[in-house]
Design an enzyme around this catalytic site. Structure first.
Site, PDB file in Angstrom:
ATOM      1  N   HIS A   1       3.918  -2.424   3.053  1.00  0.00           N
ATOM      2  CA  HIS A   1       3.943  -1.053   2.523  1.00  0.00           C
ATOM      3  C   HIS A   1       5.228  -0.802   1.734  1.00  0.00           C
ATOM      4  CE1 HIS A   1       1.091  -0.861   5.922  1.00  0.00           C
ATOM      5  NE2 HIS A   1       0.497   0.125   5.236  1.00  0.00           N
TER       6      HIS A   1
ATOM      7  N   HIS B   1      -6.049   2.866  -4.384  1.00  0.00           N
ATOM      8  CA  HIS B   1      -5.967   3.104  -2.933  1.00  0.00           C
ATOM      9  C   HIS B   1      -6.299   4.557  -2.597  1.00  0.00           C
ATOM     10  CE1 HIS B   1      -5.043   1.901   1.069  1.00  0.00           C
ATOM     11  NE2 HIS B   1      -3.939   2.613   1.207  1.00  0.00           N
TER      12      HIS B   1
ATOM     13  N   ASP C   1       0.830  -1.214   0.000  1.00  0.00           N
ATOM     14  CA  ASP C   1       0.000   0.000   0.000  1.00  0.00           C
ATOM     15  C   ASP C   1       0.863   1.262   0.000  1.00  0.00           C
ATOM     16  OD1 ASP C   1      -2.063  -1.752   0.148  1.00  0.00           O
ATOM     17  OD2 ASP C   1      -2.868  -0.998   2.059  1.00  0.00           O
ATOM     18  N   ASP C   2       0.215   2.354  -0.429  1.00  0.00           N
ATOM     19  CA  ASP C   2       0.693   3.744  -0.257  1.00  0.00           C
ATOM     20  C   ASP C   2       1.746   4.177  -1.268  1.00  0.00           C
ATOM     21  OD1 ASP C   2      -1.010   3.699   1.872  1.00  0.00           O
ATOM     22  OD2 ASP C   2       0.569   3.575   3.395  1.00  0.00           O
TER      23      ASP C   2
ATOM     24  N   HIS D   1      -5.317   9.576  -0.024  1.00  0.00           N
ATOM     25  CA  HIS D   1      -5.267   8.761   1.190  1.00  0.00           C
ATOM     26  C   HIS D   1      -5.999   9.404   2.375  1.00  0.00           C
ATOM     27  CE1 HIS D   1      -3.639   5.962   4.192  1.00  0.00           C
ATOM     28  NE2 HIS D   1      -3.215   5.210   3.181  1.00  0.00           N
TER      29      HIS D   1
END
Length: 907
Positions: free
Chosen positions: A240, A139, A88-89, A143
């Site tokens: 991540h 995603h 993620d991210d 965020h």
């Protein structure tokens, strides 16, 4: 002004307004985009579930893949011994490529749930992932916590990320992971509607089975332990590739993959695991993007890229502002303090006391409110050498000349000329001045009794060509005026100490400045080429090799604009005029000698600290506001207060050096919110005017006569006897040119060499005609000249030259024993007020108080008492095709249009 010109001027003003609004809108848009795409977020981590009254039990007990599309609710788990690694991210330019290298080394593919803002900046990384077989999921764009956003904002988050992915890969993705989500059993009543909404939009929400908790950096062993599934269960593992230091994640991943492979696990993507769970049944998670989507994607990525580029530029400029501000502050503290200590030392002397007589030139255009106080303070100075005051009434329509005459001061003359602008008035005054030390003063300025005495003392040094005095704001009652008082002390007088030491003084203030006549002759007098004639002349003096110094003890009190509009008009002209002067003298950078030194030291100094720094200073306020709303407001506030503290420290030093009371500084913080912004806009507008080549009018400010409100001077200063002229100035002529000397252009000397400017210019002017000479005295030969007129033939003259000086009549001819000219008692009374000189032109004077006075025609060879004083039938202001030389020479190069405004001073 013609209707066509007015229409064009309105259109140009409207165009500038629209352009300004567009630029401001673009800047605001850039900052908004940058704030949006740079929203601060924390890496995903598990949180406890809230109430789950509305969440179906099959979802809570089901798998991490939840399909709510088409209104149905289904959840799926990965088969046993199947792991789908998810990151993620990202993408992150540092960590994502390193994670991708580990995956390639172990021949493993993973699913990357990307943040849209990062994809727009690092699309090449996402493209590399897709080409290598990795899967891309959504995603969100910034965020955020989606449950705190409205529906349209959530949809925007999904769609913008989708466009960023399309730009990078050319395909749409149906995989979606909500920010800050975890396992299926953690879905609560707040998140379940988001899962359902995502399904209606066509997305397939993906949760997790196992959280490695690498975001907390617990260590490599802990990450490997946390990521390992229980028993032989299949699992979607959360890791991540951005959001902080991912060194532990990379090390753990390099250990975890071989370990799980040894236990018989298979690594796949989310869609691959889902297909395996459905026994080969495919669920569409990717589709090719259409042409319209690709266009929109290109527009989005371009907008973000432009915003990033501009923001980076702003950061660089902000750094430059910081360096310039700190450098300027340091230099000012060091050199200004050194200047003050040097000049205030008990042993400091300019040289032998200067006691030569002084001529004070006061150009006045509609200055009735303050002219009396100004002239009284000048004429009553305590200078021992004698003071001659020449008030040049520049076509005033408010009775300025009559007010000065009514004062009946013996050492004051009034010169009435048609309106031609301040440079023209100054040149006329210099031409008619008797002495070689010239002081120039604005008509709204009040001198202290010892100001002239201090002002001329630097002339004891023969290398000094001009002296700048210390300007003070006299009307300090209004808030706007107090702000200007602070600016005068800090921005003007403190800077002049610095320029004095560097010997690159850029401006002698129009309110108080002194010049050698020979220095003015070297530069050709006061030029009309710019709206800042004082700056232009000062730069020319520095380039000519004359020293220009600052004398802090010579103080003049001026009336500052009391309203924001008046301040705007004044500073607009100052800023624009300074830019004109710098452009005019730009070639001095390539010269040698004093001119080159000023060009390579003075001009860059003015450009950096006088233009660049004020132009860039708005960044401080812009980024301050930006930081309050879109960054850490505490850090932003601390930084702004530190900047204010630096300004306050500078102000305290400046006020101490100038011996001013510190109580005025209480308005300095308020100055940051109004006054500074006004100065920004003025300078930006001036720059725009300069770049577009538009003409700027000389705006006349409205005065209230309050210049001396704070000045420590007596109400009625003692009278000073008139300075005895070395030779009396006089002239009288007729258009017929009856005097042979007038026709051949033979002129007496107003300067040491008998000329103003270079001989080449003089030779061009001289043949065109000159001034006939004569003198009118009162009943006693010792009386000063009362009134005289100076008509002459007009002649075309070259640019950048001052008016021809009036004739000096030799003292050997006009002896005290010589009989005085006969004149009417109504004209030459012993009690007659100040001298009055009328310079004729092709039009009648605009002021009724400047009515023409017939001049005395006197032959140069002899002055007979029986000769008639003048021809009564010969008027001074005749409607002739010729114009007085004193007016025509100065007016030739006036930078104004053919159709002047009502005040006759448009440039």
């Amino acid at each position: 002004m013609s209707h066509r010109r007015k229409t064009a001027k309105k259109r140009f003003s409207y165009t500038r307004l629209v352009l300004g609004i567009v630029l401001l809108s673009m800047l605001a848009g850039v900052l908004f985009v940058e704030a949006y795409v740079n929203a601060e977020f924390h890496p995903d981590h598990s949180e406890g579930a809230g109430r789950q009254t509305h969440v179906p039990q099959e979802v809570i007990d089901g798998g991490p893949i939840i399909d709510t599309r088409n209104g149905a609710v289904r959840s799926y788990k990965l088969p046993a011994k199947t792991i789908a690694l998810t990151f993620d991210d990202g993408p992150d330019p540092k960590w994502t490529p390193r994670i991708m290298a580990v995956l390639r080394r172990h021949n493993v593919n993973a699913t990357f749930f990307v943040v849209g803002t990062q994809v727009t900046r690092h699309a090449d990384i996402v493209a590399d992932l897709a080409r290598g077989g990795d899967e891309i999921g959504i995603h969100s764009f910034t965020h955020p916590r989606l449950d705190r956003l409205s529906q349209w904002q959530r949809e925007l988050e999904y769609s913008q990320t989708q466009l960023a992915v399309i730009r990078a890969t050319g395909n749409k993705s149906a995989l979606l992971r909500l920010p800050y989500s975890s396992s299926a059993d953690a879905i609560d009543d707040a998140n379940w509607p988001l899962i359902q909404e995502a399904g209606r939009l066509g997305y397939l929400p993906i949760m997790t089975d196992t959280d490695s908790r690498d975001w907390s950096r617990p260590g490599v062993d802990a990450i490997v332990r946390n990521a390992t599934p229980a028993g032989d269960n299949g699992s979607i593992v959360l890791m991540h590739d951005a959001g902080g230091d991912r060194e532990e994640t990379i090390a753990a991943l390099d250990r975890f993959i071989p370990l799980m492979q040894q236990r018989g696990y298979t690594f796949t993507t989310v869609s691959g695991g889902l297909a395996k769970a459905l026994a080969g049944q495919n669920i569409a998670v990717e589709a090719a993007a259409g042409v319209a989507d690709k266009r929109r994607a290109a527009a989005l990525v371009t907008a973000v890229s432009v915003a990033d580029w501009i923001m980076q530029l702003l950061r660089i400029l902000f750094l430059i502002v910081g360096i310039l501000t700190a450098g300027r502050t340091g230099v000012l503290f060091l050199l200004a303090s050194r200047h003050a200590r040097k000049r205030r030392a008990k042993t400091w002397r300019w040289g032998p006391p200067v006691e030569e007589p002084v001529s004070v030139i006061v150009p006045a255009y509609n200055e009735k409110e303050g002219i009396e106080a100004a002239v009284r303070s000048l004429a009553g100075g305590d200078y021992p050498g004698g003071i001659e005051v020449v008030v040049v009434d520049d076509g005033s329509t408010d009775g300025t000349a009559a007010l000065v005459e009514a004062m009946a001061l013996p050492n004051v003359r009034v010169v009435c000329i048609p309106n031609g602008g301040k440079p023209n008035a100054l040149n006329v005054g210099v031409a008619l001045a008797t002495h070689d030390l010239i002081v120039m003063v604005d008509g709204d300025t009040v001198f202290e009794p010892d100001s002239i005495r201090h002002l001329v003392q630097p002339f004891a040094d023969p290398t000094v060509g001009a002296v700048a005095g210390n300007v003070k704001v006299g009307n300090r009652k209004s808030l706007v005026a107090r702000w200007q008082h602070i600016e005068y002390v800090i921005g003007f007088n403190l800077d002049r100490r610095l320029y004095d030491l560097l010997q690159v003084m850029p401006t002698i203030p129009g309110a108080i400045g002194a010049f050698r006549r020979t220095a003015l002759a070297d530069i050709g007098g006061i030029s009309h080429d710019t709206l800042a004639e004082d700056t232009d002349a000062t730069m020319a003096l520095c380039r000519s090799g004359w020293r220009v110094v600052y004398e802090e003890r010579a103080r003049a009190w001026t009336e500052a604009p009391s309203t924001l509009r008046q301040l705007w008009l004044q500073r607009y002209r100052w800023s624009y005029g300074t830019m004109q002067a710098m452009w005019k003298h730009r070639r001095s950078i390539f010269h040698s000698g004093p001119s080159g030194r000023f060009g390579r030291v003075g001009l860059p100094f003015i450009a950096f600290f006088g233009i660049a720094l004020p132009l860039l200073a708005p960044l401080i306020d812009i980024l301050f506001v930006y930081g309050l709303f879109f960054f850490n407001w505490e850090i932003t506030t601390i930084a702004w207060l530190a900047m204010l503290g630096m300004q306050m420290l500078t102000a305290i030093v400046a006020f101490r050096l100038d011996k001013e009371r510190l109580r005025s500084l209480w308005v300095l913080p308020l100055q940051q919110f109004v006054y500074r912004q006004l100065m920004y806009i003025v300078l930006i507008q001036s720059m725009g005017t300069a770049l577009t080549g538009a003409r700027l009018r000389w705006h006349k400010l409205h005065r209230a006569g309050s210049a001396g409100a704070s000045a420590p001077i007596p109400a009625q200063p003692p009278s000073t006897p008139a300075a005895t002229p070395a030779s009396a100035r006089s002239a009288a002529s007729s258009d017929s040119g009856s005097d042979p000397d007038a026709r051949d252009g033979s002129l007496g000397s107003g300067f040491d060499d008998g000329r103003i400017g270079a001989s080449a210019w003089w030779d061009e002017v001289e043949p065109a005609g000159g001034l006939t000479r004569g003198v009118a005295r009162g009943p006693h030969a010792s009386e000063p000249v009362h009134r005289f007129s100076v008509p002459a033939h007009s002649a075309p003259v070259p640019a950048h030259r001052p008016p021809v000086p009036a004739h000096r009549v030799s003292e050997s001819v006009h002896r005290a024993s010589e009989p005085a000219h006969r004149t009417s008692e109504s004209v030459h009374r012993a009690s007659e007020p100040a001298h009055r000189v009328s310079v004729p032109a092709h039009r009648v004077s605009e002021s009724e108080h400047c009515a023409p006075v017939p001049a005395h025609r006197v032959s140069e060879s002899e002055h007979r008492a029986s000769e008639p004083a003048h021809r009564a039938s010969e008027p001074v202001h005749r409607a002739s095709e010729r114009t007085a030389v004193l007016y025509a020479v100065s007016r030739t190069r006036l930078l104004r249009s053919t159709d002047a405004d009502a005040d006759g001073e448009e440039f």
